[in-house]
Design an enzyme around this catalytic site. Structure first.
Site, PDB file in Angstrom:
ATOM      1  N   ARG A 147      10.878  -0.670  -3.036  1.00 37.06           N
ATOM      2  CA  ARG A 147      10.018   0.069  -3.979  1.00 37.06           C
ATOM      3  C   ARG A 147      10.720   0.359  -5.304  1.00 37.06           C
ATOM      4  O   ARG A 147      10.079   0.389  -6.358  1.00 37.06           O
ATOM      5  CB  ARG A 147       9.559   1.373  -3.297  1.00 37.06           C
ATOM      6  CG  ARG A 147       8.602   2.235  -4.098  1.00 37.06           C
ATOM      7  CD  ARG A 147       8.109   3.407  -3.252  1.00 37.06           C
ATOM      8  NE  ARG A 147       7.565   4.487  -4.043  1.00 37.06           N
ATOM      9  CZ  ARG A 147       6.262   4.658  -4.336  1.00 37.06           C
ATOM     10  NH1 ARG A 147       5.392   3.798  -3.876  1.00 37.06           N
ATOM     11  NH2 ARG A 147       5.857   5.679  -5.057  1.00 37.06           N
ATOM     12  N   ILE A 172       2.311   4.252 -10.000  1.00 35.94           N
ATOM     13  CA  ILE A 172       2.472   3.624  -8.685  1.00 35.94           C
ATOM     14  C   ILE A 172       2.152   4.743  -7.695  1.00 35.94           C
ATOM     15  O   ILE A 172       2.636   5.871  -7.843  1.00 35.94           O
ATOM     16  CB  ILE A 172       3.908   3.066  -8.500  1.00 35.94           C
ATOM     17  CG1 ILE A 172       4.119   2.468  -7.104  1.00 35.94           C
ATOM     18  CG2 ILE A 172       4.972   4.105  -8.754  1.00 35.94           C
ATOM     19  CD1 ILE A 172       5.500   1.768  -6.951  1.00 35.94           C
ATOM     20  N   SER A 173       1.314   4.468  -6.702  1.00 35.08           N
ATOM     21  CA  SER A 173       0.868   5.521  -5.780  1.00 35.08           C
ATOM     22  C   SER A 173       2.021   6.041  -4.934  1.00 35.08           C
ATOM     23  O   SER A 173       3.019   5.339  -4.694  1.00 35.08           O
ATOM     24  CB  SER A 173      -0.221   4.983  -4.847  1.00 35.08           C
ATOM     25  OG  SER A 173      -1.311   4.504  -5.582  1.00 35.08           O
ATOM     26  N   GLN A 174       1.838   7.263  -4.455  1.00 34.44           N
ATOM     27  CA  GLN A 174       2.769   7.890  -3.492  1.00 34.44           C
ATOM     28  C   GLN A 174       2.908   6.953  -2.265  1.00 34.44           C
ATOM     29  O   GLN A 174       1.921   6.355  -1.828  1.00 34.44           O
ATOM     30  CB  GLN A 174       2.101   9.198  -3.083  1.00 34.44           C
ATOM     31  CG  GLN A 174       2.805  10.049  -2.088  1.00 34.44           C
ATOM     32  CD  GLN A 174       1.867  11.171  -1.606  1.00 34.44           C
ATOM     33  OE1 GLN A 174       0.646  11.097  -1.784  1.00 34.44           O
ATOM     34  NE2 GLN A 174       2.436  12.180  -1.014  1.00 34.44           N
ATOM     35  N   PRO A 175       4.132   6.846  -1.702  1.00 33.66           N
ATOM     36  CA  PRO A 175       4.320   5.945  -0.546  1.00 33.66           C
ATOM     37  C   PRO A 175       3.313   6.184   0.577  1.00 33.66           C
ATOM     38  O   PRO A 175       2.790   5.231   1.161  1.00 33.66           O
ATOM     39  CB  PRO A 175       5.748   6.271  -0.079  1.00 33.66           C
ATOM     40  CG  PRO A 175       6.438   6.774  -1.311  1.00 33.66           C
ATOM     41  CD  PRO A 175       5.397   7.474  -2.127  1.00 33.66           C
TER      42      PRO A 175
END
Ligand code: SAH
Length: 240
Positions: A62, A88-91
């Site tokens: 990531r 970028i979205s949260q994991p």
């Protein structure tokens, strides 16, 4: 046995070499520990249970998908800016959307909203047919560069309006939309196979939105799961 006496240095090097491998591997990827912690503390702890999804997020680097100055925060429990006002979205959200999409090997998957390319890379760990489209060409160009450098050559990228889907590659087994729409884009519903899954956040920009998982059942979308979320808005045609 005699070899130990005849080649002591060589034998010692061979033995040490065996022990050094894990340490050397760690040095090659100093982020592996952070990734493992992300998987256990953020994903498993919140109920992500699909082993293939957990392995995928434990593998995809990531930190390569965020601006270099933010690499140290790449595995933190939140979204990060990626330029052009996008994130970028949260994991956890990436994992949840991947799990809800139920991607099996061989499935054809469309992602609307390439952004950094991270979600596409996670999907590429689940199937070899990933298509991703973004309306911002500069993000597609950057994502392509990173994906190529990581050998995700099976991912097809395109810059264009994902509201219209990707008609030439339709139909899809799963469609993930990673920006919030005001309603399900009709083209995406049309491009989903019978039994296919659509994972999409719906709701007004910047305010309470809901992530939905629909399944196409007898030609219609059946709502199956929901979760409150916040996404950047999907660019939609005016007067839709
Ligand atoms: N999935 C991405 C994050 C996406 S952020 C990742 O893993 O990093 C949302 C993205 O949706 C942005 O890159 C934005 O440019 C894109 N987007 C917004 N409206 C769009 C549209 N109509 N078609 C395609 N992409 C769109």
């Amino acid at each position: 046995m005699a070899a130990i006496f005849r080649f002591p240095v060589l034998i010692a090097l061979l033995v040490l070499g065996c022990c050094w491998v894990p340490a050397a591997a760690q040095e090659l990827d100093p982020y592996q520990q952070l990734r493992d912690q992300m998987v256990t503390r953020q994903l498993m702890a919140r109920g992500i249970s699909d082993a293939r999804v957990l392995l995928a997020l434990g593998k995809v680097p990531r930190h390569r998908f965020v601006p270099e100055r933010l690499a140290a925060y790449a595995y933190d429990d939140h979204a990060l800016p990626i330029g052009s006002g996008q994130t970028i979205s949260q994991p956890y959200i990436v994992a949840l959307m991947s799990e809800w999409a139920e991607v099996k090997p061989g499935d054809k998957v469309l992602e609307v909203g390439t952004g950094s390319g991270y979600q596409a890379a996670v999907l590429a760990e689940l199937t070899d047919k990933v298509f991703t489209i973004d309306i911002r060409p500069e993000l597609v160009a950057e994502a392509e560069k990173v994906l190529r450098s990581l050998n995700y050559s099976q991912i097809k990228t395109k810059s264009g309006d994902g509201y219209l889907g990707w008609p030439l590659e339709a139909p899809f087994d799963a469609i993930l939309v990673t920006a919030a729409a005001s309603r399900v884009p009709p083209a995406l519903e049309a491009q989903l196979k019978e039994g296919g899954r659509l994972v999409i956040p719906l709701g007004p920009a910047g305010r309470a939105q809901t992530l939905y998982r629909y399944r196409k059942t007898q030609g219609k979308l059946a709502e199956e799961k929901t979760l409150p979320v916040i996404f950047v808005p999907l660019v939609e045609p005016e007067g839709k």
